[in-house]
Design a protein around this motif. Structure first.
Motif, PDB file in Angstrom:
ATOM      1  N   TYR A   1      -9.038   0.993  15.331  1.00  0.00           N
ATOM      2  CA  TYR A   1      -7.948   1.929  15.100  1.00  0.00           C
ATOM      3  C   TYR A   1      -6.666   1.389  15.701  1.00  0.00           C
ATOM      4  CZ  TYR A   1      -5.088   6.069  15.110  1.00  0.00           C
ATOM      5  OH  TYR A   1      -4.055   6.941  14.907  1.00  0.00           O
TER       6      TYR A   1
ATOM      7  N   ASP B   1      -8.376   2.762   9.686  1.00  0.00           N
ATOM      8  CA  ASP B   1      -9.514   2.895  10.571  1.00  0.00           C
ATOM      9  C   ASP B   1     -10.834   2.588   9.873  1.00  0.00           C
ATOM     10  OD1 ASP B   1     -10.806   5.520  12.739  1.00  0.00           O
ATOM     11  OD2 ASP B   1     -10.382   3.407  13.142  1.00  0.00           O
TER      12      ASP B   1
ATOM     13  N   ASP C   1      -3.641   6.400   8.168  1.00  0.00           N
ATOM     14  CA  ASP C   1      -4.337   6.109   9.432  1.00  0.00           C
ATOM     15  C   ASP C   1      -5.836   6.011   9.194  1.00  0.00           C
ATOM     16  OD1 ASP C   1      -2.167   8.275  11.440  1.00  0.00           O
ATOM     17  OD2 ASP C   1      -1.916   6.214  10.702  1.00  0.00           O
ATOM     18  N   HIS C   2      -6.354   6.893   8.355  1.00  0.00           N
ATOM     19  CA  HIS C   2      -7.788   6.873   8.064  1.00  0.00           C
ATOM     20  C   HIS C   2      -8.176   5.582   7.341  1.00  0.00           C
ATOM     21  CE1 HIS C   2     -11.764   7.995   6.827  1.00  0.00           C
ATOM     22  NE2 HIS C   2     -11.437   7.958   5.552  1.00  0.00           N
TER      23      HIS C   2
ATOM     24  N   MET D   1     -17.193  -0.896  11.456  1.00  0.00           N
ATOM     25  CA  MET D   1     -16.076   0.061  11.527  1.00  0.00           C
ATOM     26  C   MET D   1     -14.802  -0.699  11.905  1.00  0.00           C
ATOM     27  SD  MET D   1     -15.941   3.290  11.030  1.00  0.00           S
ATOM     28  CE  MET D   1     -15.145   4.809  11.444  1.00  0.00           C
TER      29      MET D   1
ATOM     30  N   LYS E   1      -2.799   2.605  16.173  1.00  0.00           N
ATOM     31  CA  LYS E   1      -1.844   3.700  16.003  1.00  0.00           C
ATOM     32  C   LYS E   1      -0.551   3.089  15.493  1.00  0.00           C
ATOM     33  CE  LYS E   1       0.408   7.466  18.421  1.00  0.00           C
ATOM     34  NZ  LYS E   1       0.817   8.000  19.700  1.00  0.00           N
TER      35      LYS E   1
ATOM     36  N   ARG F   1     -12.961  -0.868   2.965  1.00  0.00           N
ATOM     37  CA  ARG F   1     -13.992  -0.177   2.191  1.00  0.00           C
ATOM     38  C   ARG F   1     -14.016   1.283   2.625  1.00  0.00           C
ATOM     39  NH1 ARG F   1     -19.973  -0.054   1.511  1.00  0.00           N
ATOM     40  NH2 ARG F   1     -20.390  -1.203   3.417  1.00  0.00           N
TER      41      ARG F   1
ATOM     42  N   ALA G   1      -1.754  10.747   7.662  1.00  0.00           N
ATOM     43  CA  ALA G   1      -3.142  10.873   8.105  1.00  0.00           C
ATOM     44  C   ALA G   1      -4.066  10.041   7.222  1.00  0.00           C
ATOM     45  CB  ALA G   1      -3.570  12.345   8.055  1.00  0.00           C
ATOM     46  N   GLU G   2      -3.774  10.048   5.935  1.00  0.00           N
ATOM     47  CA  GLU G   2      -4.599   9.262   5.009  1.00  0.00           C
ATOM     48  C   GLU G   2      -4.453   7.771   5.302  1.00  0.00           C
ATOM     49  OE1 GLU G   2      -3.638   9.596   0.819  1.00  0.00           O
ATOM     50  OE2 GLU G   2      -5.772   9.708   0.355  1.00  0.00           O
TER      51      GLU G   2
END
Lengths: 445, 175
Positions: B4, B29, B25-26, B1, B6, B170, B22-23
């Motif tokens: 993250y 992450d 940030d995702h 993973m 910010k 990925r 939001a996309e």
């Protein structure tokens, strides 16, 4: 095509093609090669002998006629057809004859792949008919159009038959996706692509160009491209005819669906809405990969959401896979929006199993519509509730909801926060997501 | 993973922008793409480009060769037209698609995305051109130093990733 091998159509595990049809055809072809190997060796020696003779008598003005006379007596012509010497039996057998090990190996890959993918839709015997008829007609046309220097060069190989099987597969899987393998030794060596355009580009476009080059420019590279193109066309034509005879509708993919569909009887208490909904759902239980059926079902469900039972709404939600959401975002979003606006229960199982990317896709579709803002907020809240133990999702959603609260109109925000309201009059009757105002189709098409 | 981060971006001014943020940030992450996945994407890209090259080459042969049978006999004008077409296709395939969609066709099919390592956004066209047409060829041609770089980078980035401030992620939900 050898670089990208079509492995199977994108179907559920129970409908995946078996190994044995491909292996059987590979075995037959390999045994045929072993059987005729002495003739091929004899033929090779004979050709070497001709070359030796023509070199020593190179100034002889009758060399062309003499070479042709020698070639007409070559051993391979006893079993393989040539333009100047052929018959139907040899044309049929030529599908199983290969000139050398390399030729055989390449075609065995194609035979295995072609027989395997075809048997998802038709029985092995029909696949064999595609192979033999398509391959034979391909070879026959190639013989007649051949402009080689000698009319005694045999045309052999299974590639016409392989392309015939590909043509048949192309027709049966036209509206759906195909899984390809690209020789990468991992599960990531498999990926899906739409059959209608990529299969054409990969399997036939280049062959069309090469056969044009072969026919009009006399550019011969030892590969029978004309047989490939004709084989593909014959296989596709045979498949179209077979489907027409069977009465196979375009929106059915697998044999399982077709058998189920052919046994359905019109009920006495036929309902133009609920009967087709139940029928499409029955078919989707057999093949949940069928996107055409999902689109038909969702359009009906959006138009008549109030009539659906909770069980039906829950099941329809579970048909919204991540791939379907990615490829048909507006259709999926319309159903989610209507379900929320009509205060139907959003399937928790679906929310828990849907990845964050898919939810963002739906949210972006909703965010672009004035009516969709309220729905967007509710979707995010429901998704958050469905992942209580996932800190990453919780954190991302909190940030997103905080950002949305900062930009959303106040009226939409306060409406979205009222839980469990049964009064749908304050929400728009139909979401303006491209489907309102359209008459719902019935299931009789 | 992935870890993250910010990102310090401006406050979202609209719903669409909030969702885009939001996309991004995702994506930041998400898990870093493994080296073997990038090799797989490279191999698949090579196959796609080979198919495109063969199509263009044989089209040139058919439409430009007329009675002639060798490449050397195709007129310079026809050859230059087809080479221009081919160069355009290459540019669109490698650079434009990375700028517009976040990766080449093979990367998208295998669920990989090329993004800015700080903001999670897609790279601008200039950065993509530098990354794909300058840093990557240098990294491969100079003793594959660009590839060996991954051994020293904590998150498995290559030299052209570091120089263009990008990362390949990925996305599990996409493949």
């Amino acid at each position: 095509m050898i670089l990208l091998v079509p492995v199977r159509p994108e179907v559920p595990k129970a409908h995946r093609p078996r190994l044995w049809p491909g292996l059987l055809l590979v075995l037959i072809t390999s045994l045929a090669f072993i059987e005729i190997l002495p003739i091929i060796r004899h033929d090779t020696d004979y050709i070497q002998g001709i070359k030796a003779v023509t070199k020593t008598q190179i100034h002889n003005e009758d060399i062309s006629k003499r070479v042709n006379d020698y070639l007409s007596l070559r051993p391979l012509l006893k079993i393989a057809p040539a333009k100047g010497d052929w018959d139907l039996t040899r044309v049929l057998f030529a599908n199983f004859i290969h000139g050398n090990v390399g030729h055989l190996m390449l075609n065995l890959v194609g035979i295995f792949a072609g027989a395997r993918i075809c048997t998802t839709f038709v029985p092995f015997f029909i696949t064999l008919c595609f192979f033999i008829v398509g391959g034979s007609l391909g070879l026959l046309v190639s013989l007649q159009l051949s402009s080689a220097t000698s009319s005694f060069i045999p045309h052999v190989g299974a590639s016409g038959g392989i392309f015939a099987m590909m043509g048949a597969f192309y027709v049966y899987n036209f509206h759906y996706r195909t899984k390809y393998f690209f020789w990468f030794p991992s599960k990531h060596g498999l990926f899906s692509l739409s059959t209608n355009w990529f299969f054409f580009f990969d399997a036939i476009l280049l062959e069309l160009l090469l056969s044009g080059s072969q026919l009009f420019l006399n550019h011969v590279d030892g590969v029978d491209h004309v047989a490939h193109v004709v084989g593909f066309g014959v296989g596709a034509t045979m498949a179209i005819l077979l489907r027409a005879i069977q009465g196979w509708p375009a929106f059915l993919q697998t044999r399982g669906e077709f058998f189920y569909w052919s046994k359905i009887e019109r009920p006495k208490n036929y309902d133009p809405v609920m009967t087709p909904i139940e029928t499409w759902m029955g078919l989707l239980r057999i093949n949940p990969f069928n996107d055409l059926l999902k689109i038909k079902l969702l359009r009906l469900a959006v138009a008549h959401c109030s009539r659906l039972s909770d069980r039906q709404v829950d099941e329809i939600f579970r048909f919204l896979s991540p791939t379907f959401i990615k490829l048909h975002t507006p259709t999926a979003t319309a159903f989610v929006a209507v379900a929320i606006l009509k205060n139907r229960i959003v399937s928790k199982e679906w929310l828990a199993g849907t990845p964050y990317d898919s939810v963002i896709r739906i949210a972006k579709q909703l965010g672009g519509q004035p009516d969709g803002v309220v729905v967007l907020f509710r979707v995010m809240q429901e998704y958050k509730k469905a992942h209580p133990d996932n800190p990453s999702i919780q954190r991302k959603l909190e940030l997103l909801l905080a950002k949305l609260e900062g930009v959303m109109p106040q009226s939409a925000h306060s409406t979205a926060e009222e839980p469990g309201t049964d009064d749908v009059s304050k929400f728009p009757r139909e979401p303006s997501l491209g489907l309102s105002g359209k008459k719902a189709r019935t299931g009789s098409e | 993973m992935g870890h993250y981060v910010k990102n310090k971006k401006r406050r979202s001014r609209s719903i669409q922008q909030a969702l885009e943020d939001a996309e991004h940030d995702h994506h930041l992450d998400s898990q870093d793409a493994e080296f073997y996945m990038r090799v797989a994407a490279f191999l698949l890209d090579s196959i796609f480009l080979f198919l495109i090259s063969s199509t263009v080459y044989h089209s040139m042969f058919i439409f430009g060769a007329a009675e002639k049978t060798t490449v050397r006999q195709i007129s310079p004008l026809v050859a230059s037209v087809f080479l221009s077409v081919y160069a355009t296709i290459l540019f669109l395939y490698i650079c434009w698609s990375t700028n517009r969609f976040g990766g080449t066709a093979a990367k998208l099919l295998l669920g990989l995305r090329v993004i800015d390592c700080n903001t999670g956004e897609k790279l601008g066209l200039t950065r993509v051109i530098l990354r794909e047409l300058v840093w990557k060829p240098i990294g491969i041609l100079v003793g594959a130093i660009g590839l060996w770089w991954t051994v020293f980078e904590r998150d498995g980035r290559t030299m052209h990733d570091v120089l263009s401030q990008s990362v390949v992620k990925r996305l599990d939900g996409d493949a």
